[in-house]
Design an enzyme around this catalytic site. Structure first.
Site, short mmCIF file in Angstrom:
data_model
loop_
_atom_site.label_atom_id
_atom_site.label_comp_id
_atom_site.label_asym_id
_atom_site.label_seq_id
_atom_site.Cartn_x
_atom_site.Cartn_y
_atom_site.Cartn_z
N TYR A 17 0.80 -1.23 0.00
CA TYR A 17 0.00 0.00 0.00
C TYR A 17 0.83 1.28 0.00
O TYR A 17 0.26 2.38 -0.05
CB TYR A 17 -0.95 -0.02 1.21
CG TYR A 17 -1.93 -1.16 1.17
CD1 TYR A 17 -2.87 -1.26 0.15
CD2 TYR A 17 -1.91 -2.18 2.14
CE1 TYR A 17 -3.76 -2.33 0.09
CE2 TYR A 17 -2.80 -3.24 2.09
CZ TYR A 17 -3.72 -3.31 1.07
OH TYR A 17 -4.61 -4.36 1.01
N ASN A 70 -13.01 4.09 -1.70
CA ASN A 70 -12.17 2.90 -1.55
C ASN A 70 -12.81 2.10 -0.40
O ASN A 70 -12.58 2.40 0.77
CB ASN A 70 -10.73 3.26 -1.20
CG ASN A 70 -9.86 2.00 -1.10
OD1 ASN A 70 -10.37 0.89 -1.06
ND2 ASN A 70 -8.55 2.20 -1.05
N HIS A 76 -15.21 -6.63 -1.03
CA HIS A 76 -15.36 -8.06 -1.33
C HIS A 76 -16.47 -8.72 -0.52
O HIS A 76 -16.71 -9.92 -0.68
CB HIS A 76 -14.02 -8.77 -1.05
CG HIS A 76 -12.83 -8.00 -1.55
ND1 HIS A 76 -12.63 -7.73 -2.89
CD2 HIS A 76 -11.79 -7.40 -0.91
CE1 HIS A 76 -11.53 -7.02 -3.04
NE2 HIS A 76 -10.99 -6.80 -1.85
N ASP A 83 -25.57 -1.72 -2.63
CA ASP A 83 -26.97 -1.29 -2.76
C ASP A 83 -27.13 0.18 -2.44
O ASP A 83 -27.90 0.89 -3.11
CB ASP A 83 -27.87 -2.13 -1.83
CG ASP A 83 -28.26 -3.46 -2.44
OD1 ASP A 83 -28.03 -3.67 -3.65
OD2 ASP A 83 -28.80 -4.31 -1.70
N HIS A 96 -8.94 1.56 -5.61
CA HIS A 96 -8.08 0.72 -4.77
C HIS A 96 -6.64 1.12 -5.00
O HIS A 96 -6.23 1.36 -6.15
CB HIS A 96 -8.25 -0.77 -5.11
CG HIS A 96 -9.66 -1.22 -4.97
ND1 HIS A 96 -10.23 -1.49 -3.75
CD2 HIS A 96 -10.63 -1.39 -5.88
CE1 HIS A 96 -11.48 -1.84 -3.92
NE2 HIS A 96 -11.77 -1.77 -5.22
N LEU A 97 -5.86 1.15 -3.93
CA LEU A 97 -4.43 1.44 -4.08
C LEU A 97 -3.74 0.32 -4.86
O LEU A 97 -2.95 0.57 -5.76
CB LEU A 97 -3.78 1.56 -2.70
CG LEU A 97 -4.23 2.75 -1.86
CD1 LEU A 97 -4.79 2.29 -0.53
CD2 LEU A 97 -3.11 3.72 -1.65
N SER A 98 -4.05 -0.92 -4.47
CA SER A 98 -3.40 -2.07 -5.10
C SER A 98 -4.22 -2.55 -6.29
O SER A 98 -5.41 -2.22 -6.41
CB SER A 98 -3.25 -3.19 -4.07
OG SER A 98 -4.53 -3.63 -3.63
N ARG A 107 -9.83 -11.41 -3.63
CA ARG A 107 -9.94 -9.96 -3.89
C ARG A 107 -10.41 -9.67 -5.31
O ARG A 107 -10.60 -8.52 -5.70
CB ARG A 107 -8.59 -9.26 -3.66
CG ARG A 107 -8.13 -9.32 -2.23
CD ARG A 107 -6.85 -8.51 -2.02
NE ARG A 107 -6.15 -9.01 -0.85
CZ ARG A 107 -6.41 -8.64 0.41
NH1 ARG A 107 -7.32 -7.74 0.68
NH2 ARG A 107 -5.73 -9.17 1.41
C1 DQA Z 1 -7.77 -2.17 -1.02
C2 DQA Z 1 -7.78 -3.61 -1.54
C3 DQA Z 1 -8.64 -4.51 -0.68
O1 DQA Z 1 -8.60 -5.85 -1.17
C4 DQA Z 1 -8.14 -4.51 0.74
O2 DQA Z 1 -8.99 -5.29 1.56
C5 DQA Z 1 -7.95 -3.14 1.30
C6 DQA Z 1 -7.38 -2.11 0.45
C7 DQA Z 1 -6.79 -1.27 -1.79
O3 DQA Z 1 -6.91 -0.05 -1.68
O4 DQA Z 1 -5.91 -1.77 -2.49
O5 DQA Z 1 -8.18 -2.91 2.49
O6 DQA Z 1 -9.09 -1.62 -1.18
#
Ligand code: DQA
Length: 145
Positions: A17, A70, A76, A83, A96-98, A107
């Protein structure tokens, strides 16, 4: 809006991250927003119910022009967040960062993506700045061009 554990950015699994804190990212968003004529209300919660409340308020008469979210791990698991987002008429950017698709199989599924206008992932904290720019473009009607 930022979901659970994102308050720990900077020390949370930095290999995945990055080293920027959520405050660093908020400051970058505010700077980008000012440059494109938007204001940012930057929030984080570890509580699913609180996030759902924020989404509901965002669609109200004192609401916002767009939502960047985010949802972190709620991505997940949370049909309820999806909703709530689906009720809103405004653009929704999932962030998402990743790159969640390059990580564990659990994921790869997002409840939120079908309720979002679009999704940005894999660019670290820089993705938030991209999201502000994308939101400005959406609000300026880019999608209709
Ligand atoms: C996340 C990716 C998710 O899978 C993870 O549970 C996070 C961070 C991301 O920003 O990459 O908490 O949302």
């Amino acid at each position: 809006m930022n979901g659970p554990n994102l308050n720990m950015l900077g020390t949370r699994e930095p290999a995945i991250y990055g080293h920027r804190t959520l405050n660093d990212i908020a400051a970058a968003c505010e700077a980008k927003a000012a440059a494109v004529g938007l204001a940012v209300d930057f929030r984080q919660s570890n509580d699913e119910a609180e996030i759902i409340g924020w989404i509901q308020e965002a669609g109200g008469s004192d609401g916002v022009d767009g939502i960047v979210i985010n949802p972190a791990s709620f991505t997940h698991t949370s049909l309820a967040i999806a909703d709530a987002l689906r009720m809103q008429d405004c653009p929704v950017i999932e962030l998402h960062l990743s790159n969640i698709f390059a990580r564990e199989a659990f994921r790869h599924h997002s409840w939120v993506s079908p309720a979002a206008t679009g999704m940005i992932c894999g660019f670290g904290g820089g993705g938030y700045v991209l999201a502000v720019e994308a939101m400005a473009n959406l609000l300026n009607g880019e999608k209709a061009e």
